[in-house]
Design a protein around this motif. Structure first.
Motif, PDB file in Angstrom:
ATOM      1  N   LEU A   1       0.831  -1.204   0.000  1.00 44.63           N
ATOM      2  CA  LEU A   1       0.000   0.000   0.000  1.00 44.63           C
ATOM      3  C   LEU A   1       0.866   1.255   0.000  1.00 44.63           C
ATOM      4  CD1 LEU A   1      -2.850  -0.947   2.507  1.00 44.63           C
ATOM      5  CD2 LEU A   1      -2.836  -1.105   0.012  1.00 44.63           C
ATOM      6  N   ILE A   2       1.944   1.241   0.756  1.00 47.65           N
ATOM      7  CA  ILE A   2       2.857   2.386   0.774  1.00 47.65           C
ATOM      8  C   ILE A   2       3.531   2.539  -0.583  1.00 47.65           C
ATOM      9  CG2 ILE A   2       5.002   3.265   1.782  1.00 47.65           C
ATOM     10  CD1 ILE A   2       4.121   2.055   4.439  1.00 47.65           C
ATOM     11  N   GLU A   3       3.909   1.408  -1.194  1.00 50.09           N
ATOM     12  CA  GLU A   3       4.493   1.457  -2.532  1.00 50.09           C
ATOM     13  C   GLU A   3       3.511   2.075  -3.523  1.00 50.09           C
ATOM     14  OE1 GLU A   3       7.697  -2.129  -3.025  1.00 50.09           O
ATOM     15  OE2 GLU A   3       5.584  -2.686  -3.137  1.00 50.09           O
ATOM     16  N   ARG A   4       2.256   1.726  -3.398  1.00 50.44           N
ATOM     17  CA  ARG A   4       1.227   2.233  -4.319  1.00 50.44           C
ATOM     18  C   ARG A   4       1.007   3.730  -4.130  1.00 50.44           C
ATOM     19  NH1 ARG A   4      -1.452   4.507  -7.208  1.00 50.44           N
ATOM     20  NH2 ARG A   4      -3.426   3.941  -8.222  1.00 50.44           N
ATOM     21  N   ILE A   5       0.929   4.174  -2.867  1.00 51.09           N
ATOM     22  CA  ILE A   5       0.583   5.564  -2.579  1.00 51.09           C
ATOM     23  C   ILE A   5       1.748   6.506  -2.845  1.00 51.09           C
ATOM     24  CG2 ILE A   5      -0.076   7.169  -0.743  1.00 51.09           C
ATOM     25  CD1 ILE A   5      -1.644   4.830   0.531  1.00 51.09           C
ATOM     26  N   PHE A   6       2.945   6.131  -2.403  1.00 45.92           N
ATOM     27  CA  PHE A   6       4.081   7.051  -2.451  1.00 45.92           C
ATOM     28  C   PHE A   6       5.007   6.825  -3.637  1.00 45.92           C
ATOM     29  CE2 PHE A   6       2.788   7.001   2.020  1.00 45.92           C
ATOM     30  CZ  PHE A   6       2.675   8.366   2.269  1.00 45.92           C
TER      31      PHE A   6
ATOM     32  N   TYR B   1      -5.758  -5.459  -1.702  1.00 49.12           N
ATOM     33  CA  TYR B   1      -6.736  -4.612  -1.007  1.00 49.12           C
ATOM     34  C   TYR B   1      -7.691  -5.423  -0.127  1.00 49.12           C
ATOM     35  CZ  TYR B   1      -4.853  -1.243  -4.295  1.00 49.12           C
ATOM     36  OH  TYR B   1      -4.003  -0.452  -5.022  1.00 49.12           O
TER      37      TYR B   1
ATOM     38  N   THR C   1      -5.754  -6.685   2.813  1.00 51.05           N
ATOM     39  CA  THR C   1      -5.506  -5.647   3.811  1.00 51.05           C
ATOM     40  C   THR C   1      -6.720  -5.460   4.703  1.00 51.05           C
ATOM     41  OG1 THR C   1      -3.988  -4.512   2.303  1.00 51.05           O
ATOM     42  CG2 THR C   1      -4.861  -3.240   4.149  1.00 51.05           C
TER      43      THR C   1
ATOM     44  N   ARG D   1       2.061  -0.037  -9.242  1.00 53.11           N
ATOM     45  CA  ARG D   1       0.812  -0.786  -9.313  1.00 53.11           C
ATOM     46  C   ARG D   1       0.943  -2.083  -8.522  1.00 53.11           C
ATOM     47  NH1 ARG D   1      -1.444  -1.075 -15.093  1.00 53.11           N
ATOM     48  NH2 ARG D   1      -1.902   1.083 -14.513  1.00 53.11           N
TER      49      ARG D   1
ATOM     50  N   ARG E   1       3.900   5.168  -6.477  1.00 53.04           N
ATOM     51  CA  ARG E   1       3.040   5.018  -7.649  1.00 53.04           C
ATOM     52  C   ARG E   1       3.264   3.693  -8.359  1.00 53.04           C
ATOM     53  NH1 ARG E   1      -0.629   8.273  -6.507  1.00 53.04           N
ATOM     54  NH2 ARG E   1      -1.341   8.308  -8.688  1.00 53.04           N
TER      55      ARG E   1
ATOM     56  N   GLN F   1       0.333   9.806 -13.401  1.00 52.90           N
ATOM     57  CA  GLN F   1      -0.751  10.711 -12.963  1.00 52.90           C
ATOM     58  C   GLN F   1      -1.454  11.323 -14.168  1.00 52.90           C
ATOM     59  OE1 GLN F   1       1.176  13.513 -10.396  1.00 52.90           O
ATOM     60  NE2 GLN F   1       1.003  12.179  -8.614  1.00 52.90           N
TER      61      GLN F   1
END
Length: 334
Positions: free
Chosen positions: A139-144, A154, A157, A148, A146, A334
């Protein structure tokens, strides 16, 4: 304890050699079955030792403050690792010192919170809750970063969060302060794993030297905080009973030096998935030691919650291993 840096997932995902590139580790070359099983036994020993550290940390809290405890434990562990790799230190680089200091500060924060938190919750809860860091990494890899991540992460989690709720709310709708502290440690631990991977990927590093520096930084952090109340810290150290010294020596040598060195060796001869799955048994052993040595009682809700946390972590490792052995997923733009 499980240290956390205690870097279980990190060591299972990096290539270890005296001087080699550090980054995501491909499946190790096929090793002799006997050698692989011996490695598995060694890694299982790490899981057992780390499972016992929650009980040991909780018990030692009767005699010594957190900073003094961290100083004694990690000074012992760092000294053992340094002496065993003494010749290697002649080639230490500035980059290794920088990364070791950086991740040593993060490791100190993780271990400070773990050591403090386990004193205000059950040892079994601490063992299960720290495992949440496994699910937070993608999740941290995905949020910070970017990156996939697999869609299965999910729901897994959410499953782990349900498990955490069953653990922390097992005594009604009131969360123990220690549970929240351990959860904070799990968040920092996950962030450290992600940061280590991104900062060390493709670089020429000696992981044993970086690890040694990390442990010395943790010991130094404990010493500096101990000096805030020097008379109290000195009194604690000089009046420690012999049994407490034995426990701290056990944590320093077995729970720190042996654990880290075993992981470094296992990462060379085994696969990261195999090492990670064996280390996933740590919360189980934490619960066993808590029940046997501290007479903790695990009710149906706690057993179910612990099982959900373990199941989500196990499946999360499996999903992540499949993703890493598949063609690299494109970064999310983005």
């Amino acid at each position: 304890m499980s240290t956390p840096d205690r870097a279980a997932e990190r060591s299972a995902e990096v290539c270890v050699a005296d001087k080699t590139a550090v980054g995501p580790l491909p499946e190790a070359p096929a090793a002799k079955p006997a050698k692989t099983w011996l490695t598995d036994i060694g890694v299982l020993g790490v899981a057992i030792v780390w499972g016992s550290t929650y009980v040991a940390m909780q018990w030692s809290g009767r005699f010594i403050s957190v900073p003094a405890f961290l100083f004694l434990r990690f000074a012992m562990g760092a000294l053992v690792i340094t002496l065993l790799s003494l010749r290697s230190w002649r080639r230490v680089t500035r980059e290794e010192v920088f990364l070791g200091a950086l991740f040593g500060c993060l490791l100190f924060g993780i271990l400070f919170l773990e050591t403090l938190g386990v004193r205000y919750t059950s040892a079994s809860n601490a063992g299960f809750l720290i495992t949440l860091s496994v699910m937070l990494v993608p999740l941290i890899e995905r949020i910070f970063l970017r990156v996939r991540v697999a869609g299965a992460v999910y729901p897994l989690t959410l499953l782990s969060l349900v498990g955490c709720a069953l653990l922390t709310l097992s005594h009604g709708f009131s969360v123990q302060g220690g549970d929240l502290i351990i959860l904070a440690a799990a968040v920092i631990r996950a962030a450290q794993i992600v940061l280590f991977g991104s900062r060390s990927k493709g670089r020429e590093l000696s992981l044993i030297r970086v690890t040694g520096i990390e442990l010395w930084v943790v010991a130094l952090g404990g010493l500096l905080l101990s000096l805030v109340r020097p008379s109290q810290s000195w009194h604690e150290v000089t009046h420690l009973p012999g049994s407490a010294w034995l426990v701290i020596a056990y944590l320093g040598v077995a729970g720190t030096a042996f654990a880290f060195l075993t992981q470094l060796y296992a990462a060379r001869v085994s696969s990261p998935t195999r090492v990670g799955l064996v280390l996933s048994t740590e919360p189980f052993f934490a619960a066993v030691f808590a029940v046997v040595l501290l007479s903790e009682h695990l009710g149906p809700a706690q057993l179910a919650g612990g099982a959900l946390v373990l199941l989500s972590a196990y499946l999360g490792r499996w999903v992540d291993a499949r993703r890493r052995t598949s063609p690299p997923a494109p970064e999310v733009t983005q």
